[in-house]
Motif scaffolding. Structure first.
Motif, mmCIF file in Angstrom:
data_model
loop_
_atom_site.group_PDB
_atom_site.id
_atom_site.type_symbol
_atom_site.label_atom_id
_atom_site.label_comp_id
_atom_site.label_asym_id
_atom_site.label_seq_id
_atom_site.Cartn_x
_atom_site.Cartn_y
_atom_site.Cartn_z
ATOM 1 N N UNK A 135 -38.740 -73.424 -53.471
ATOM 2 C CA UNK A 135 -38.797 -74.085 -52.169
ATOM 3 C C UNK A 135 -37.537 -73.843 -51.340
ATOM 4 N N UNK A 136 -36.653 -72.979 -51.819
ATOM 5 C CA UNK A 136 -35.371 -72.763 -51.134
ATOM 6 C C UNK A 136 -35.568 -72.354 -49.683
ATOM 7 N N UNK A 137 -36.517 -71.449 -49.412
ATOM 8 C CA UNK A 137 -36.764 -71.011 -48.040
ATOM 9 C C UNK A 137 -37.299 -72.155 -47.187
ATOM 10 N N UNK A 138 -38.243 -72.919 -47.740
ATOM 11 C CA UNK A 138 -38.860 -74.013 -46.986
ATOM 12 C C UNK A 138 -37.842 -75.100 -46.654
ATOM 13 N N UNK A 139 -36.973 -75.424 -47.621
ATOM 14 C CA UNK A 139 -35.940 -76.437 -47.375
ATOM 15 C C UNK A 139 -34.969 -75.938 -46.317
ATOM 16 N N UNK A 140 -34.638 -74.661 -46.370
ATOM 17 C CA UNK A 140 -33.734 -74.071 -45.380
ATOM 18 C C UNK A 140 -34.318 -74.218 -43.979
ATOM 19 N N UNK A 141 -35.580 -73.832 -43.821
ATOM 20 C CA UNK A 141 -36.225 -73.898 -42.512
ATOM 21 C C UNK A 141 -36.296 -75.332 -42.006
ATOM 22 N N UNK A 142 -36.646 -76.259 -42.895
ATOM 23 C CA UNK A 142 -36.735 -77.667 -42.505
ATOM 24 C C UNK A 142 -35.369 -78.205 -42.108
ATOM 25 N N UNK A 143 -34.316 -77.772 -42.787
ATOM 26 C CA UNK A 143 -32.956 -78.206 -42.452
ATOM 27 C C UNK A 143 -32.573 -77.733 -41.062
ATOM 28 N N UNK A 144 -32.864 -76.485 -40.743
ATOM 29 C CA UNK A 144 -32.526 -75.939 -39.425
ATOM 30 C C UNK A 144 -33.285 -76.666 -38.326
ATOM 31 N N UNK A 145 -34.576 -76.891 -38.541
ATOM 32 C CA UNK A 145 -35.387 -77.549 -37.519
ATOM 33 C C UNK A 145 -34.944 -79.000 -37.340
ATOM 34 N N UNK A 146 -34.577 -79.667 -38.434
ATOM 35 C CA UNK A 146 -34.039 -81.026 -38.320
ATOM 36 C C UNK A 146 -32.765 -81.024 -37.491
ATOM 37 N N UNK A 147 -31.880 -80.063 -37.762
ATOM 38 C CA UNK A 147 -30.638 -79.961 -37.002
ATOM 39 C C UNK A 147 -30.928 -79.743 -35.522
ATOM 40 N N UNK A 148 -31.895 -78.880 -35.207
ATOM 41 C CA UNK A 148 -32.208 -78.606 -33.801
ATOM 42 C C UNK A 148 -32.819 -79.817 -33.109
ATOM 43 N N UNK A 149 -33.569 -80.635 -33.830
ATOM 44 C CA UNK A 149 -34.101 -81.855 -33.220
ATOM 45 C C UNK A 149 -32.959 -82.760 -32.766
ATOM 46 N N UNK A 150 -31.920 -82.844 -33.578
ATOM 47 C CA UNK A 150 -30.758 -83.657 -33.208
ATOM 48 C C UNK A 150 -29.912 -82.965 -32.146
ATOM 49 N N UNK A 151 -29.809 -81.622 -32.198
ATOM 50 C CA UNK A 151 -29.101 -80.905 -31.135
ATOM 51 C C UNK A 151 -29.749 -81.195 -29.779
ATOM 52 N N UNK A 152 -31.080 -81.239 -29.762
ATOM 53 C CA UNK A 152 -31.797 -81.456 -28.510
ATOM 54 C C UNK A 152 -31.461 -82.806 -27.903
ATOM 55 N N UNK A 153 -31.157 -83.788 -28.747
ATOM 56 C CA UNK A 153 -30.753 -85.095 -28.239
ATOM 57 C C UNK A 153 -29.263 -85.124 -27.898
ATOM 58 N N UNK A 154 -28.441 -84.595 -28.796
ATOM 59 C CA UNK A 154 -26.993 -84.703 -28.629
ATOM 60 C C UNK A 154 -26.474 -83.831 -27.487
ATOM 61 N N UNK A 155 -26.993 -82.610 -27.375
ATOM 62 C CA UNK A 155 -26.457 -81.664 -26.387
ATOM 63 C C UNK A 155 -27.565 -80.999 -25.584
ATOM 64 N N UNK A 156 -28.724 -81.621 -25.492
ATOM 65 C CA UNK A 156 -29.874 -81.012 -24.823
ATOM 66 C C UNK A 156 -29.899 -81.230 -23.326
ATOM 67 N N UNK A 157 -30.848 -80.519 -22.664
ATOM 68 C CA UNK A 157 -30.979 -80.625 -21.219
ATOM 69 C C UNK A 157 -31.764 -81.839 -20.774
ATOM 70 N N UNK A 158 -32.748 -82.262 -21.577
ATOM 71 C CA UNK A 158 -33.573 -83.435 -21.272
ATOM 72 C C UNK A 158 -34.241 -83.316 -19.900
ATOM 73 N N UNK A 159 -34.726 -82.128 -19.571
ATOM 74 C CA UNK A 159 -35.388 -81.896 -18.279
ATOM 75 C C UNK A 159 -36.887 -81.785 -18.509
#
Length: 481
Positions: A135-159
């Protein structure tokens, strides 16, 4: 996924915690200080961190040398294995897809810097060696997408997608991450976020503010305040806090702008787990956490980041958590990230970690050292000369090599009742005399009893203990025979 059961390990640790002895001695170089041996300190530390989970957490925070990180380039054959995994599950075109708005507004964020930030931490998207290996690949992908969900809130455009004037490409809000590299309203050269700087406390002793610098939010996670810059600098620069305290702008203008977010992703903040370990299930929630509604899923990562103002029933409709959840659900749907049956995307049903009392729980591990204030009658002044694990942030982490020794030796500087301590490799204690009639400092002698010191015999004139016959005058308890 496999889980490490903490409770049985903790029971074993409770017995190990008393398996060491401390024998502080007066410091011959300091009339008010004491020396302790490094072996004893290591035994004290090991006894309190015997649970295997401490090694797992520390492993997740291991870093590569910057000379290796700086050489990372997309598709380079020399790239570390975890970087190659990221290139496989999240290639350049996916980065471009999620950062189209960032290219114009924050060009400091690049795919190369993203790879370098990940390359600094081998545990992020690393290979699992247990039954999660496949599951190493799947966990990696889920980790990146989780990080991007938070990036979208922390530093996102919100437009809004419908706002074609400001969003001509019609991007979804979850495609608008990383458009701010510095906190809005702040720029380099401005002093700010210096609350607490210069105070005589443990934070300033370990992470002193530099004159004229501002510690406002920078990078994908908007790193803020001097103590966070100092702690992050120590990780990035082999224990040197001064690099980023003196030049915090590096967190905006180099690959540290993304590395700061990966570091936060991997770091447990007692009693909160690391976000990675929520996702890959290395973490097992304690009973009190379960009772507080805290379990697996994206919602718990919100609680880890900002539970105090985003989690709980009172924040159910609040903008920040609602946004995070929308972004996560949009990204998860786009990238086909499965949500398990026991995972919750929300945290409104959770007690915020800041309001959760885990003190005394037997299935919780803590990660910060503080002075042990328990009385030890067998030690000078009743002082323990030890540190203990606590459920709040301090300057000393159980996951950072050398921090336990720093806790013991630095504590006197901020606590008047704590003696100054110096660590030595070995303490040479006086050996007990071999002559059965030799005087012993700890022995009680009654009137008439005789002892020998350096070939001279002395007789006790009265009850005595600890009085060296050689130093006894005519009014003392001894006389020469």
């Amino acid at each position: 996924m496999s889980k490490l059961s903490l409770l049985s390990m903790l029971i074993g640790c409770s017995f190990a915690a008393n398996s060491f002895a401390m024998n502080p001695q007066p410091d011959p170089q300091n009339p008010t200080g004491y020396i302790v041996s490094r072996v004893e300190l290591k035994a004290a530390e090991d006894a309190q961190t015997a649970n295997p989970m401490y090694a797992v957490w520390a492993k997740a925070l291991e870093t590569r040398p910057n000379i290796i990180v700086d050489a990372i380039e997309p598709k380079a054959a020399s790239n570390p294995e975890n970087v190659k995994r990221v290139e496989k599950v999240f290639p350049q075109e996916q980065w471009d897809f999620l950062t189209q708005m960032a290219k114009e507004k924050a060009p400091e964020y690049t795919y190369t810097r993203f790879l370098r930030a990940i390359g600094k931490f081998p545990a992020f998207c690393g290979e699992y060696t247990d039954d999660r290996k496949s599951q190493s690949d799947a966990i990696c992908k889920k980790s990146i997408i989780t990080a991007f969900a938070h990036f979208s809130q922390e530093t996102g455009g919100h437009i809004s997608k419908e706002n074609i004037w400001d969003n001509p490409l019609g991007l979804e809000e979850w495609q608008q991450a990383l458009v701010h590299v510095r906190e809005m309203g702040w720029s380099e050269g401005q002093e700010g976020y210096t609350t607490g700087c210069g105070q005589d406390d443990w934070q300033n002793k370990r992470w002193p503010c530099a004159a004229g610098q501002g510690y406002f939010g920078r990078g994908a996670k908007q790193l803020s305040y001097h103590f966070n810059y100092g702690a992050f600098s120590e990780v990035m620069y082999d224990g040197d806090a001064s690099v980023l305290l003196n030049n915090p702008g590096l967190v905006a203008d180099s690959w540290l702008n993304l590395a700061s977010a990966i570091w936060f992703f991997l770091t447990p903040q007692a009693p909160k787990p690391a976000m990675l370990h929520v996702i890959d299930r290395t973490w097992t929630p304690s009973q009190r956490e379960i009772d507080a509604g805290i379990g697996y899923g994206f919602g718990t990562t919100i609680n880890v980041i900002n539970g105090g103002i985003e989690c709980g029933e009172q924040n159910k409709t609040k903008g920040q958590p609602v946004n995070r959840i929308r972004y996560w659900e949009g990204l998860a749907a786009h990238y086909n990230i499965p949500v398990e049956l026991d995972e919750e995307n929300t945290c409104w049903q959770q007690t915020p970690y800041g309001s959760l009392n885990l003190n005394g729980a037997t299935d919780v591990l803590y990660t910060n050292w503080d002075g042990n204030w328990k009385n030890h009658a067998d030690r000078p002044g009743g002082v323990s000369f030890e540190c203990e694990l606590v459920g709040f942030q301090t300057a000393y982490s159980a996951l950072v090599p050398g921090d336990y020794e720093k806790c013991v030796t630095n504590f006197y500087r901020s606590h008047a009742n704590w003696p100054e301590v110096r660590v030595v490799e070995k303490i040479d204690l006086p050996t007990e005399p071999t002559d059965p009639n030799a005087w012993k400092a700890n022995t009680v002698y009654n009137q008439g009893e005789r002892v020998v010191v350096n070939g001279v015999t002395y007789e006790a004139k009265s009850w005595t203990q600890g009085d060296n016959p050689e130093l006894s005058d005519q009014w003392g308890p001894w006389k020469k025979v």
